[in-house]
Design an enzyme around this catalytic site. Structure first.
Site, PDB file in Angstrom:
ATOM      1  N   GLY A   1       0.826  -1.219   0.000  1.00 20.56           N
ATOM      2  CA  GLY A   1       0.000   0.000   0.000  1.00 20.56           C
ATOM      3  C   GLY A   1       0.850   1.253   0.000  1.00 20.56           C
ATOM      4  O   GLY A   1       1.058   1.889   1.033  1.00 20.56           O
ATOM      5  N   TYR A   2       1.355   1.599  -1.164  1.00 19.79           N
ATOM      6  CA  TYR A   2       2.213   2.782  -1.289  1.00 19.79           C
ATOM      7  C   TYR A   2       1.489   3.905  -2.042  1.00 19.79           C
ATOM      8  O   TYR A   2       1.145   4.940  -1.479  1.00 19.79           O
ATOM      9  CB  TYR A   2       3.489   2.416  -2.041  1.00 19.79           C
ATOM     10  N   SER A   3       1.246   3.679  -3.344  1.00 19.36           N
ATOM     11  CA  SER A   3       0.712   4.749  -4.204  1.00 19.36           C
ATOM     12  C   SER A   3      -0.689   5.179  -3.791  1.00 19.36           C
ATOM     13  O   SER A   3      -1.477   4.391  -3.269  1.00 19.36           O
ATOM     14  CB  SER A   3       0.640   4.272  -5.647  1.00 19.36           C
TER      15      SER A   3
ATOM     16  N   SER B   1      -1.308  -4.220  -6.301  1.00 15.35           N
ATOM     17  CA  SER B   1      -1.241  -5.463  -7.074  1.00 15.35           C
ATOM     18  C   SER B   1      -1.781  -6.620  -6.256  1.00 15.35           C
ATOM     19  O   SER B   1      -1.339  -6.852  -5.129  1.00 15.35           O
ATOM     20  CB  SER B   1       0.202  -5.776  -7.462  1.00 15.35           C
TER      21      SER B   1
ATOM     22  N   GLU C   1      13.805  -3.691  -3.784  1.00 16.99           N
ATOM     23  CA  GLU C   1      12.942  -3.984  -4.918  1.00 16.99           C
ATOM     24  C   GLU C   1      13.754  -4.017  -6.200  1.00 16.99           C
ATOM     25  O   GLU C   1      13.379  -4.678  -7.156  1.00 16.99           O
ATOM     26  CB  GLU C   1      11.853  -2.904  -4.986  1.00 16.99           C
TER      27      GLU C   1
ATOM     28  N   GLU D   1      10.962   8.004 -16.375  1.00 17.58           N
ATOM     29  CA  GLU D   1      11.353   9.403 -16.207  1.00 17.58           C
ATOM     30  C   GLU D   1      11.970   9.622 -14.823  1.00 17.58           C
ATOM     31  O   GLU D   1      12.984  10.320 -14.683  1.00 17.58           O
ATOM     32  CB  GLU D   1      10.140  10.321 -16.398  1.00 17.58           C
TER      33      GLU D   1
END
Lengths: 376, 398, 376, 398
Positions: free
Chosen positions: B127-129, B161, B244, B385
């Site tokens: 649960g990051y973004s 995910s 990661e 980017e």
């Protein structure tokens, strides 16, 4: 030299643009695309009423306009990601009949197309042909007055909905000979014809069409026996021009949406459109669009030139559109970040359509090879 | 300088290969090879097989149930697994939260979570973004307000995910609004069964359900489930992001994909020729293979440096960039190889037990879906980017 | 698996790096390059004294080290844009003799090369051969014990300075046959040999070498008659590995110089390295360099593998280096703006060298084609 | 919509073609075709021939000695001239300072300068860039201090094309240091014979002397030589830069270069085949020709819009970007076509009258030099990066 639309053309453009804007918003399009048919027969009726199904057909059969009018309609189809099988029916199917048909065939089919009561599809590809229109293994053997057809046509767009399917078949010669190819108009429900229908990645419908001893009469032959390749090539080039216009519509929509997203989406406290890398990427998209539009005008206005000029125009335009479309599509996804990946936003749907457009009628590699051969 | 693996490493490779031949179930192998979507139980079956062999956590220290493999051994293990079409090991538990727990967790946290993670009893998600914080992760807003021995969580995570399979989620939450963004974040472990959590599918362009939105409405989480100190979560998150990136180049998997592309192109008729004999197509394949070879040796150089104790720095961003570009190049070429047969897309009919078969050649199965899903790899886990920004800053000092 | 240098290798590296840093600054290099010979015989003497001319030669003839040592020297040559003909003499010429020579030939030549008293060149290309090493029109006809050579060798680097030129010539077979090619060692001043010497765009020297009834003895034959192609391919692959290392030296210098320029050159009140587009471009350069370095290690360490692996390694490395070098070169010019265009700054000189490196021994297209054929 | 040129335009094309056949000297044609460096007198000869015919200034109004051609006519004239290998017309007088003089100059300035410019009596060069101001042109420092009826100029210009041939230079100078950069600039016309001016060659990477540094040390310039108002020079400079971009796509010239590339590739043996038959090489040529075709029709669309009175906006930047990319692609491929014969570089021996001939094929002459010099076109006249900034701002509103 003039790139302006005539008054009538402008009226047509206003009409198709208004339809896409008012009656074809993305949620409606999604429902239509997910329906059993994959398109709306009500919309098709509307197209007929507004005269769009008569565009490019000969005037004596109720048609009007030519390549520029087709371009206008197809660009709007691209902007709206319209799923109704306009290209298979009006551009390819009716185009073949108009090009090669007898008076009786034209009489029987073109008016019906224009009034929306007849849909068409064109099967030209086969499992081993890749992009070579002359690579035809399907056979049509003479039997009495008529013919018996055997073979497998691949990825025939609009075949499930079509009343009649036009197929290329070999009446003589070897598998990849340029001579000996003929066209036949076949009823979709005729004996010996089986279809496997499926949705396509871009939300349309296509079919595998297999013919096992399909018997047709002499009147099913479209054009001169054995001499269909030039007809096919000419109509496919018309299809390419139309597809280019559709692609320009898709690209323009993506360019507008993505540019707007860059202005509104904030990260690190500023709109992401302030990041120079994204600015320049967006400029690259803009330039690809302008090049694609220019090439679409070019091919549209060169469809009536001699065969070599026409083929050069078609191959160069298709090569540009294939590249430009996939580039803008992929970059629009990338610049939208995660949201660009979703089924919910329209972005990915345009990308998927542009990918298929690159492949249709032969991909960029194929057309660069044709163009190189034509310009040496 | 020497490219050869040591005799011990070569023996290890043989051992892995023998194990895979004996233990990897054929149906899993087939699913992977045919690019079919794996179900929850598919992942877990393979995890249990590896767990039984003691090979589920190559990089972990032995004391926590890992293998303590060298970077070279991990590399060899990866290569062999991909070559054999083994299912991938999901990173969320094994590579992400696991090392955070054994590095920063309390003894009781280690004792409770680590064995369950390894056995597959706990499926983890990340649960990051959040909708407003993509590349700018530190701007996250999900709030955790202290209430006695609990935090009360309100907010939303996105791109989670396989959250629909998960038992636990590790979350970055905001425990302080003042000051620098980075200094008000805490790292929580949350049971997905806690009341107030809603998982909503986010369908991607391949029409697959890979990711989700996770909503938190007054979700009560014991303070005991916090990792380390309050407001220091960013430190643990950065540690995790570093982990990661190990293996991020996906060299072995890319090699496998490329091999399948070449097989397909050799089997694809192209109007009389094999597609692989087309000068332009074979050149594009060769270009991609050269790029993959360059990536492979970049990866080996970094591996060798890690072997000697230098942790990967900005170079890991390079591996991520190149690896994702190579993967996308391969999946694009694979779609291109299909020609018109890239169009059929029949996800709806692929229910298990149906007699569905792909339209067109057998090898067409899953190709377009994989290509579309793989558009995400230059976006997720730090977009291309962002990776370039990192290299510009960390490596080039710009 | 180990990418570290041994202690001896590190000493060699320190020595060549120090020479380039202390004794080969750019103004000196410019003067050397513009001199009549295009290089300095004093430098050559220094190379001999420091042992660099013995690198890669067999130990029994005073040589030491192997591919890794050659890589170390060539990388420094790249950093310094060294014009002395090291590649033609030590890597190619001595390499061919070491690979195929009789004891007498090795005895006569290798020691002399190592001590700096013999320079060599290798003529393998012809006006119509493009990059195909097997395309040999030059003929060597048996006459008595010896041979008579006729033909034209193109763009032979280092030919003017060479004491002996090694050329490929056909002793049997058709123009592009793989069999029937032989190597001959020819004195530069022999009768019937004429040269047109010229500077090259990258500041080196090369020559057209024409042979008209050049008579040589049996001892001029290098290796087995008619079986030279595998020898040539092997030594050219060694040349490719060496050239890759030179390219890495060039690229690294450009990367460092350009990165520094981005930090110091100001426009619009900030260092231009603050512009994200240039940051990302610089990252692209950095990544090309890293890939090129990795591929250089790879090919260097695979030179002794079997023919197929060696050729794959050489072609893939050359393809990467060709692309990466030209990219970094062109972008370094672009990011330096007008100054990058000047003859005064070293930037453009490195770009010009990297362009030639892409072409030497076959360009990117050629090697991708070889690689594709080897990996199908 | 219609691609055809009008009957009048077609007649004009025939007229131009006939004129070129009759009047373009063979030796000039040969020099251009062989990519040889043109000497001062070469340019002037051709200028005098065109001047005699009244065709020296296609875009200028008739009252100032121009032809007042439509954009389409100018396009046709360009196409025919390039197709015939005519020398280029240098832009510094005809396209740059000329229009500034007739638009913003005083009657006496027009009367004195314009006829001399057209006849070739005055060769002009452009004093814009300075060492410290490249892309950031407005930051220029060359100072003009008022002293009675004169300005005293001190400073330095750089990249001054063909200043060593020039009689006059138009300069941007700083007449006010305070305030915004753009608002303290004046536009002066300076006689190159004025004491205190030093021209120093700047040799470029092709070893050619195309550009110079121009130094000003207490150079006295009459105030009467100022164009328009003091401190408003930036306005005139921007007007000029706009003009500079018309025809910037160089479609006709690029077509000629491409045609020569194809001829060369058809003549180049490549181990038994013609290079043009190589699938990969011919594809690269085709890609470039497609790009050039797209550029041609972009150019025609903008031309048609100009014909109807819309001045080119940000689109001109697009033409400059694409045109320079196409040129560089062509010159790169031309170098590539030469194979090993791209290496010989014998500028030093090419003195007129020598019996020098190129090493390798005849067509190799000048190829590498042209390629190297053409690296400048993505830098000069607003770099590609600056053009993209302009489009992002002006067209896309970013």
């Amino acid at each position: 030299m003039d790139f302006n639309l005539s008054e009538e053309q402008q009226l047509l453009k206003d009409s198709v643009d208004r339809f896409v804007l008012d009656d074809y918003d993305f949620e409606k399009r999604r429902k239509t695309s997910n329906s059993d048919d994959g398109f709306s027969r009500d919309n098709w009726k509307t197209f007929a009423e507004l005269g769009w199904l008569a565009v490019g057909l000969p005037e004596e059969y109720g048609g009007f306009g030519g390549p520029v009018e087709t371009m206008i309609v197809m660009e709007a189809i691209g902007r709206g990601l319209v799923t109704e099988p306009y290209l298979p029916t009006v551009v390819l199917g009716a185009g073949l009949v108009a090009e090669a048909g007898t008076d009786a065939q034209k009489e029987a089919i073109l008016g019906a197309v224009a009034e929306g009561s007849c849909m068409l599809a064109f099967g030209y590809a086969e499992p081993t042909s890749r992009f070579n229109l002359a690579d035809v293994s399907t056979t049509a053997e003479k039997k009495g007055d008529g013919y018996v057809l055997n073979g497998h046509k691949s990825v025939v767009y609009g075949a499930a909905a079509a009343d009649k399917i036009i197929v290329s078949a070999r009446t003589s010669g070897g598998v990849r000979d340029k001579d000996g190819i003929s066209l036949f108009i076949i009823d979709n429900n005729c004996k010996g014809l089986t279809r496997r229908d499926y949705p396509t990645a871009d939300g349309l419908r296509a079919s595998e069409v297999e013919m096992e001893n399909v018997e047709v009469g002499a009147d099913a032959l479209l054009g001169t026996e054995g001499a269909a390749l030039p007809v096919i090539e000419k109509v496919v080039d018309q299809g390419i021009a139309a597809l280019c216009a559709e692609a320009v519509g898709c690209m323009e929509m993506l360019k507008d949406e993505t540019n707007e997203y860059l202005k509104t989406r904030k990260q690190f406290g500023v709109p992401i459109g302030k990041f120079q890398v994204l600015q320049h990427r967006m400029v690259d998209c803009f330039i690809e669009l302008e090049q694609s539009r220019s090439m679409t005008y070019m091919v549209t206005l060169k469809l009536d030139e001699d065969e070599k000029e026409r083929r050069k125009a078609a191959s160069s335009a298709k090569a540009q559109i294939g590249k430009g479309g996939v580039f803008i599509g992929a970059q629009s996804v990338q610049m939208h970040g995660g949201m660009g990946m979703t089924d919910e936003l329209k972005i990915s749907h345009y990308y998927k359509r542009l990918m298929q457009i690159d492949t249709m009628f032969g991909n960029r590699d194929w057309h660069l090879k044709q163009f190189a051969a034509l310009t040496q | 300088m020497d490219l050869a693996f040591s005799p011990d490493e070569q023996a290890f490779r043989a051992e892995v290969r023998t194990f895979l031949e004996a233990e990897l179930p054929d149906d899993l192998r087939h699913k992977v090879r045919q690019r079919q979507e794996l179900e929850r139980e598919d992942y877990l079956r393979w995890q249990r097989i590896l767990h039984a062999r003691g090979w589920i956590a190559g990089s972990w220290p032995k004391e926590y149930g890992g293998c303590d493999w060298t970077p070279a051994q991990r590399h060899i293990f990866d290569e062999e697994c991909h070559a054999a079409d083994a299912p991938p090991l999901l990173p969320f538990g094994l590579q992400m939260v696991g090392p955070v727990i054994f590095t920063f967790g309390r003894p009781d946290q280690k004792e409770f979570f680590l064995p369950r993670l390894l056995s597959g009893e706990h499926w983890w998600c990340q649960g990051y973004s959040e909708p407003g914080s993509g590349s700018d992760l530190a701007s996250l807003q999900t709030a955790a307000v202290r209430d006695g021995d609990d935090y009360i969580i309100n907010g939303q995570k996105i791109w989670t995910s396989l959250a629909h399979h998960a038992d636990w989620i590790f979350c970055l939450v905001r425990t302080r609004k003042e000051g620098k963004h980075q200094e008000g974040i805490s790292f929580l472990l949350i049971d997905m069964k806690t009341p107030g959590i809603t998982v909503r599918p986010l369908i991607l362009m391949d029409q697959g359900h890979h990711v989700n939105e996770v909503f938190f409405e007054n979700v009560r989480v014991p303070v005991a489930n916090r990792i380390g100190e309050e407001n220091r979560g960013w430190t643990y998150a950065k540690f995790l992001l570093g982990n990661e990136r190990a293996g991020i180049a996906e060299v072995a998997w890319n090699k496998k994909l490329l091999q399948r592309l070449k097989e397909m192109a050799a089997d694809t008729p192209a109007s009389g020729d094999r597609l692989l004999d087309d000068a332009v197509f074979s050149r594009k394949v060769a270009e991609t293979e050269v790029k993959l070879t360059a990536l492979e040796y970049c990866n080996l150089r970094i591996l060798a440096a890690m072997q000697e104790g230098s942790p990967p720095g900005g170079e890991a961003s390079m591996l991520k960039l190149l690896g994702s570009e190579v993967t996308q190049a391969i999946t694009e070429l694979t779609v291109e190889a299909l020609g018109y047969y890239a169009a059929p897309y029949e996800l709806a009919d692929r229910t298990p037990g149906s007699n569905w078969s792909p339209v067109g050649p057998e090898a067409a199965e899953g190709v377009m879906g994989q290509h579309l899903f793989m558009r995400a790899i230059t976006i997720a886990g730090g977009s291309s980017e962002v990776q370039k920004n990192i290299i510009a800053k960390m490596v080039l000092g710009l």
